[in-house]
Design a protein around this motif. Structure first.
Motif, PDB file in Angstrom:
ATOM      1  N   PRO A 156       6.774  11.735  11.530  1.00  0.00           N
ATOM      2  CA  PRO A 156       6.741  10.285  11.253  1.00  0.00           C
ATOM      3  C   PRO A 156       8.019   9.749  10.613  1.00  0.00           C
ATOM      4  CG  PRO A 156       5.389  11.468   9.667  1.00  0.00           C
ATOM      5  CD  PRO A 156       5.843  12.472  10.669  1.00  0.00           C
TER       6      PRO A 156
ATOM      7  N   HIS B 168      13.028   9.311  12.296  1.00  0.00           N
ATOM      8  CA  HIS B 168      13.910   8.210  12.693  1.00  0.00           C
ATOM      9  C   HIS B 168      14.663   7.617  11.503  1.00  0.00           C
ATOM     10  CE1 HIS B 168      10.241   6.402  11.230  1.00  0.00           C
ATOM     11  NE2 HIS B 168      10.892   5.268  11.074  1.00  0.00           N
ATOM     12  N   LEU B 169      14.322   8.051  10.289  1.00  0.00           N
ATOM     13  CA  LEU B 169      14.937   7.425   9.107  1.00  0.00           C
ATOM     14  C   LEU B 169      16.382   7.866   8.920  1.00  0.00           C
ATOM     15  CD1 LEU B 169      12.055   7.739   6.506  1.00  0.00           C
ATOM     16  CD2 LEU B 169      12.748   5.732   7.786  1.00  0.00           C
ATOM     17  N   ARG B 170      17.168   6.978   8.348  1.00  0.00           N
ATOM     18  CA  ARG B 170      18.566   7.312   8.063  1.00  0.00           C
ATOM     19  C   ARG B 170      18.624   8.296   6.899  1.00  0.00           C
ATOM     20  NH1 ARG B 170      21.755   2.209   6.928  1.00  0.00           N
ATOM     21  NH2 ARG B 170      22.022   3.407   5.056  1.00  0.00           N
TER      22      ARG B 170
ATOM     23  N   PHE C 291      17.152   7.790   3.289  1.00  0.00           N
ATOM     24  CA  PHE C 291      15.726   7.474   3.278  1.00  0.00           C
ATOM     25  C   PHE C 291      14.905   8.702   3.666  1.00  0.00           C
ATOM     26  CE2 PHE C 291      17.922   3.493   3.774  1.00  0.00           C
ATOM     27  CZ  PHE C 291      17.379   2.803   2.707  1.00  0.00           C
TER      28      PHE C 291
ATOM     29  N   ILE D  91      14.541  10.667   0.562  1.00  0.00           N
ATOM     30  CA  ILE D  91      13.513  10.162  -0.359  1.00  0.00           C
ATOM     31  C   ILE D  91      12.118  10.524   0.145  1.00  0.00           C
ATOM     32  CG2 ILE D  91      12.474   8.031  -1.237  1.00  0.00           C
ATOM     33  CD1 ILE D  91      15.463   7.008  -1.263  1.00  0.00           C
TER      34      ILE D  91
ATOM     35  N   ALA E  34       9.564  12.927  -1.853  1.00  0.00           N
ATOM     36  CA  ALA E  34       8.185  12.552  -2.187  1.00  0.00           C
ATOM     37  C   ALA E  34       7.227  13.635  -1.711  1.00  0.00           C
ATOM     38  CB  ALA E  34       7.843  11.216  -1.527  1.00  0.00           C
TER      39      ALA E  34
ATOM     40  N   ALA F  49       4.795  15.883  -4.062  1.00  0.00           N
ATOM     41  CA  ALA F  49       3.347  15.906  -3.808  1.00  0.00           C
ATOM     42  C   ALA F  49       2.865  17.351  -3.619  1.00  0.00           C
ATOM     43  CB  ALA F  49       3.029  15.063  -2.574  1.00  0.00           C
TER      44      ALA F  49
ATOM     45  N   ILE G 190      10.610   5.541  -4.960  1.00  0.00           N
ATOM     46  CA  ILE G 190       9.595   5.349  -3.921  1.00  0.00           C
ATOM     47  C   ILE G 190       9.152   3.884  -3.897  1.00  0.00           C
ATOM     48  CG2 ILE G 190       7.236   5.948  -3.223  1.00  0.00           C
ATOM     49  CD1 ILE G 190       7.836   8.794  -4.253  1.00  0.00           C
TER      50      ILE G 190
ATOM     51  N   VAL H   6      11.953   1.869  -2.232  1.00  0.00           N
ATOM     52  CA  VAL H   6      12.013   2.100  -0.783  1.00  0.00           C
ATOM     53  C   VAL H   6      10.803   1.472  -0.109  1.00  0.00           C
ATOM     54  CG1 VAL H   6      11.933   3.893   0.998  1.00  0.00           C
ATOM     55  CG2 VAL H   6      13.416   4.175  -0.967  1.00  0.00           C
TER      56      VAL H   6
ATOM     57  N   LEU I 167       2.802   9.447  -1.992  1.00  0.00           N
ATOM     58  CA  LEU I 167       3.426   9.995  -0.780  1.00  0.00           C
ATOM     59  C   LEU I 167       2.727   9.416   0.448  1.00  0.00           C
ATOM     60  CD1 LEU I 167       5.119  12.088   0.907  1.00  0.00           C
ATOM     61  CD2 LEU I 167       3.163  13.586   0.677  1.00  0.00           C
TER      62      LEU I 167
ATOM     63  N   LEU J 201       3.766   5.915   0.877  1.00  0.00           N
ATOM     64  CA  LEU J 201       5.148   5.829   1.379  1.00  0.00           C
ATOM     65  C   LEU J 201       5.201   6.121   2.873  1.00  0.00           C
ATOM     66  CD1 LEU J 201       8.223   5.579   0.642  1.00  0.00           C
ATOM     67  CD2 LEU J 201       8.232   8.048   0.452  1.00  0.00           C
ATOM     68  N   LEU J 202       4.514   7.180   3.300  1.00  0.00           N
ATOM     69  CA  LEU J 202       4.530   7.533   4.722  1.00  0.00           C
ATOM     70  C   LEU J 202       3.910   6.412   5.558  1.00  0.00           C
ATOM     71  CD1 LEU J 202       3.641  11.340   4.731  1.00  0.00           C
ATOM     72  CD2 LEU J 202       5.858  10.278   5.063  1.00  0.00           C
TER      73      LEU J 202
ATOM     74  N   LEU K 189       6.409   3.584   5.691  1.00  0.00           N
ATOM     75  CA  LEU K 189       7.541   3.864   6.579  1.00  0.00           C
ATOM     76  C   LEU K 189       7.126   3.800   8.046  1.00  0.00           C
ATOM     77  CD1 LEU K 189       9.238   6.810   4.645  1.00  0.00           C
ATOM     78  CD2 LEU K 189      10.081   4.482   4.870  1.00  0.00           C
ATOM     79  N   LEU K 190       5.879   4.169   8.307  1.00  0.00           N
ATOM     80  CA  LEU K 190       5.395   4.128   9.685  1.00  0.00           C
ATOM     81  C   LEU K 190       5.149   2.690  10.147  1.00  0.00           C
ATOM     82  CD1 LEU K 190       2.795   7.036   9.957  1.00  0.00           C
ATOM     83  CD2 LEU K 190       4.823   6.719  11.345  1.00  0.00           C
TER      84      LEU K 190
ATOM     85  N   PRO L 165       8.987   0.037   8.452  1.00  0.00           N
ATOM     86  CA  PRO L 165      10.086   0.865   7.931  1.00  0.00           C
ATOM     87  C   PRO L 165      11.121   0.102   7.120  1.00  0.00           C
ATOM     88  CG  PRO L 165      10.116   0.749  10.342  1.00  0.00           C
ATOM     89  CD  PRO L 165       8.865   0.095   9.906  1.00  0.00           C
TER      90      PRO L 165
ATOM     91  N   ARG M   1      17.551   0.785   7.341  1.00  0.00           N
ATOM     92  CA  ARG M   1      17.269   2.174   6.999  1.00  0.00           C
ATOM     93  C   ARG M   1      17.070   3.089   8.204  1.00  0.00           C
ATOM     94  NH1 ARG M   1      12.063   1.483   3.581  1.00  0.00           N
ATOM     95  NH2 ARG M   1      13.501   0.007   2.691  1.00  0.00           N
ATOM     96  N   THR M   2      16.970   2.559   9.421  1.00  0.00           N
ATOM     97  CA  THR M   2      16.743   3.451  10.562  1.00  0.00           C
ATOM     98  C   THR M   2      17.995   3.545  11.407  1.00  0.00           C
ATOM     99  OG1 THR M   2      15.860   1.607  11.800  1.00  0.00           O
ATOM    100  CG2 THR M   2      14.290   3.041  10.695  1.00  0.00           C
TER     101      THR M   2
END
Lengths: 601, 284
Positions: free
Chosen positions: A110, A113-115, A118, A121, A125, A129, B219, B222, B260, B263-264, B267-268, B271, B283-284
């Protein structure tokens, strides 16, 4: 000393061959000293972990801060399999590696694709976790207290107790395997693709390579290796707790990678040696240990990303001052040219294609045809929509309507790499070469589309992969020779003149063996002589039977190089036909110079 | 009511830190991994003055100084050597290590707390609201809003945006980008100081807390949209909400795992950041 380093850095093959010898000598020397055995075993575990991070960060440029989590996952998974299922170390360790690799692949999906930052980060995380889960999932991990009395590995009568010479031999064998794997990756097509992913990810899609799949594979590989290090650590200490996989360990991992030189074969080895030395010094520094660590990171990051290896290389190159690969003198005679007799033939038909960005209509209902062995020029003022049309054909942007046909069959343009594999190659307005690779290696990346070996086989660089590599090398060299830049094949792309980079990009596209080639302003920034060379290249492409669509702002150049000329203005195709007729057309003159009436006003 | 109070106080403590991180990122595209350690170091400093008013002022000034030193040692040389942002972020991690070691040498490694500015509490809707907590919430939110206004709504912010966009072009218009880098890092350092001061007044401060503060702030930034100051602070509010709700109603042992997941999901689904416009995200 620099001369020795020069030999080492120039011929890392020597290091590769010397490593097992050195490892055996080290163990034999240390075998009577418990402290040295402990130190070497710690270094072996640290090397495997650092190598795992070096692959994902150093080679592929993916700043993953989750390596430490996979280190923990591998340790706990292998120990769990032993304690709860009664598995031996020899089964439990591969299990830990597989669990870490599988979770790594799932985690990256998932966020791939992030730069860079990011991604760091998101993975940080994840790592935090995981540490929380390890601390709280008492029934599996033993909670904050951890797991004690782990069974040492054994084989027949022999037991490999952590801290003994036998366990050190086991670790050294694993280190050798990891060194060998890293060595093979650094030489293989897989390694070249990782460097491309790090430096010029756009070039991957341009070479028909699926960047997403590559990211997942390298993340899984790195996670698996971190898991292996975790299992080694657990069976070395015979106890594990969450503290062993803490942020401090992550810092050491980053430091070793950065110290040695990220993205280099020797980096993790030198990094771990430096780290062990610093730890020994740190024993005498007490609380100041972290201060020294921190300052070392700051200084080394300010110097550059290649750490000790990079610094030594800079010193060596400064001392040598020999003429580099920029020399215009031809190198040794190239091998016999390989006849490119498998040139596929196909026609490109663009049918009523439109592209819209919000309220802006970039391309409106454009239809155009390019047949095999023909060069079609596409000209028009700035903003006419030429590059947008290219982007729509190759899948870089989605078209609003219309279709693209290759030899009469509609092309699926959802992914640029799929378009390349279908047979349409293209260059961009600025060359997208990988600066760190040589011209030859850059062109070889284009051959990956035909590699018989999959990613896993490429990693181990076996016989079939080597044969693939040899074929690609020969063909790439042939193409570079054909374009007149073969004598620069071993020069780094970043060090080449602009015109050479342009030609090398065309060569990389030809490595794809496309049936259609789209050239976006290949003459921009070239000298008159270089443009003449380019025209000769276009002539040869025509002779190969390639269908070529050419954009350029130099009207005279395009008119001379093309069999057919099309003109776009304000997103529409206004005229097409024989170059001489088109250039004399009133609508073309009007598009470039404005109407006579307008001029009077 | 109690949950809301916990959310607001946690957001009040973290928001200045997140805004400081976002401010530095906005100008130099560098994530300051030293932010958590800076907060803890400055929190120790405030605790050593027992959070007195002169002590707070000294801590704020020291915060500016620490920020500037961080920039001059770990960012400026790396920028000069054209090290990519990821490398510079690693350099800030090195600065964090050095600062943590310096903190341990100066203040010792044990947890520290400070006396409340105002003792006592007020009853509201059946809940005991400590004056100190209310003051902390007010200060945290106030400082955050002030920084957002100054750097989003004034000429300073617009000039900084020009530097972030193209430093060479900005120089042609007479702007000195280095001055703005120093300003951003100085203000970010002061923001870290505010977080440290509030934390030490509400609970206690210790070395391991630096990682938790850093994680939550980054977090949050972002998640909200690190390119925007207001978006970052709202992201921190979202993080504080999820943490407090999960601790209160799901499992008190898991603080970071729900974040977490958040955040996921963020981002999904979005983003560029939950509170950030897609047009300004990168950011992508």
């Amino acid at each position: 000393m620099p001369a020795l380093f020069a030999r080492v850095t120039k011929s890392p093959g020597l290091v590769h061959l010397a490593i097992p010898v050195v490892l055996v000598l080290l163990v034999l020397t240390a075998s009577n000293n418990d402290y040295w055995i402990f130190l070497l075993t710690s270094a072996a575990v640290a090397y495997v972990l650092t190598a795992s991070f070096n692959i994902v960060f150093g080679y592929a440029g993916l700043f993953s801060m989750a390596s430490i989590a996979f280190y923990g996952i591998g340790a706990y998974a292998s120990v769990y399999a032993e304690l709860h299922w009664g598995w031996s170390f020899w089964l439990a360790t591969p299990f830990g590696v597989l669990v870490a690799a599988a979770i790594g692949a799932i985690v990256i999906m998932p966020v791939s694709h992030l730069r860079d930052i990011f991604l760091a980060i998101a993975t940080l995380a994840f790592a935090v976790a995981v540490s929380e889960i390890i601390a709280q999932w008492t029934s599996v991990t033993g909670g904050t207290g951890g797991i004690y009395a782990i069974t040492p590995p054994s084989s027949g009568e022999l037991t490999f107790v952590g801290g003994s010479v036998s366990f050190l031999w086991l670790c050294v064998a694993i280190v050798w395997a990891v060194v060998e794997l890293t060595w093979r990756i650094s030489r293989s097509a897989y390694g070249r693709k990782l460097v491309t992913l790090r430096e010029t990810p756009n070039a991957l899609a341009g070479s028909g390579i699926d960047a997403g799949k590559l990211r997942i594979s390298v993340f899984a590989l790195s996670s698996g290796l971190a898991g292996l290090a975790g299992s080694m650590y657990a069976h070395f200490q015979l106890t594990i707790s969450p503290e062993a996989f803490s942020f401090d360990r992550l810092i050491q991992l980053l430091l070793a990678t950065v110290l040695g030189g990220a993205g280099t074969f020797l980096g993790p080895i030198l990094g771990v040696i430096a780290l062990v030395a610093m730890a020994e010094i740190g024993v005498h520094l007490g609380r100041a240990e972290n201060l020294v660590y921190g300052l070392a990171v700051v200084v080394l990051m300010s110097v550059g990303r290649q750490g000790i290896v990079g610094m030594v290389k800079s010193l060596v190159s400064a001392r040598r001052r020999t003429p580099g690969p920029r020399s215009d003198q031809p190198a040794a005679a190239p091998p016999e040219p390989i006849p490119v007799d498998e040139q596929p033939q196909a026609s490109l038909e663009i049918r009523d294609v439109s592209v819209q960005f919000g309220g802006v209509r970039a391309v409106h209902g454009v239809s155009l045809r390019v047949d095999p062995g023909r060069v079609v020029g596409l000209v028009g003022p700035n903003g006419a929509g030429k590059t947008s049309l290219f982007n729509a054909v190759t899948g870089e942007v989605a078209s609003t309507s219309g279709e693209v046909l290759l030899s009469g069959e509609t092309l699926d343009r959802h992914r640029p790499d799929a378009v390349r594999r279908a047979g349409i190659a293209r260059t961009f307005q600025l060359p997208t070469l990988v600066p760190h690779l040589t011209l030859l290696e850059n062109v070889m990346v284009g051959g990956e589309i035909r590699s018989k070996a999959g990613l896993a086989r490429q990693m181990v660089y076996g016989g079939a992969t080597r044969r693939d590599d040899a074929d690609h090398r020969a063909e790439a060299l042939h193409l570079l020779n054909e374009l007149g830049i073969g004598h620069r094949a071993d020069g780094r792309a970043a060090e080449q003149p602009y015109g050479v980079q342009r030609l090398a990009e065309i060569a990389r596209n030809l490595m794809l063996r496309p049936s259609v080639l789209l050239l976006d302003e290949p003459g921009a920034g070239l000298t008159t002589e270089e443009r003449e060379e380019l025209r000769a290249v276009l002539k040869r492409l025509r002779e190969r039977g390639l269908a070529t669509l050419l954009i350029d702002h130099n009207i005279a150049f395009v008119a001379q190089a093309s069999d057919h000329l099309a003109v776009m203005a304000q997103g529409e195709l206004i005229v097409e036909g024989e170059p001489a007729d088109v250039l004399a057309h009133n609508r073309v003159i009007e598009a470039y110079l404005g109407s006579a009436g307008g001029a009077r006003v | 009511m109690q949950t809301i109070l916990i959310i607001l106080s946690q957001a009040g403590v973290l928001a200045p830190l997140a805004v400081g991180v976002a401010l530095v990122y906005r100008l130099s595209k560098v994530i300051n991994f030293a932010a958590g350690t800076m907060s803890v170091f400055l929190g120790y400093c405030a605790a050593s003055f027992d959070n007195s008013v002169p002590g707070v002022i000294i801590t704020l000034l020291l915060g500016c100084l620490v920020g500037v030193v961080g920039y001059l040692t770990s960012v400026l040389p790396a920028q000069y050597m054209k090290v990519p942002p990821v490398g510079i972020a690693l350099a800030t991690l090195g600065f964090a290590l050095a600062l943590q070691a310096a903190g341990e040498m100066i203040f010792g490694g044990s947890a520290e707390a400070a006396n409340a500015w105002v003792e006592g509490a007020v009853q509201f809707a059946g809940v005991n609201l400590a004056y100190q907590r209310l003051i902390a919430i007010g200060i945290g939110i106030g400082i955050t809003v002030l920084v957002v206004i100054v750097f989003d709504r004034t000429m300073i912010g617009r000039t900084m945006e020009a530097c972030a966009g193209d430093e060479n072009l900005a120089q042609l218009y007479g702007i000195r980008p280095r001055g703005f880098h120093l300003l951003a890092w100085g203000v970010a350092g002061a923001c870290c100081a505010v977080t440290g001061i509030l934390q030490v007044g509400l609970a206690s401060i210790s070395g391991p807390l630096s990682m938790q503060l850093l994680n939550l702030a980054i977090i949050g930034a972002v998640l909200g949209g690190i390119g925007g100051l207001a978006a970052s602070s709202l992201g921190v509010l979202a993080v504080a909400t999820v943490t407090a709700v999960c601790q209160q109603y799901v499992n008190s042992n898991f603080v970071l795992t729900p974040i977490l997941i958040l955040l996921l999901l963020g981002l999904l689904v979005r983003p560029q950041g939950i509170f950030q416009s897609k047009l300004t995200a990168d950011r992508t």
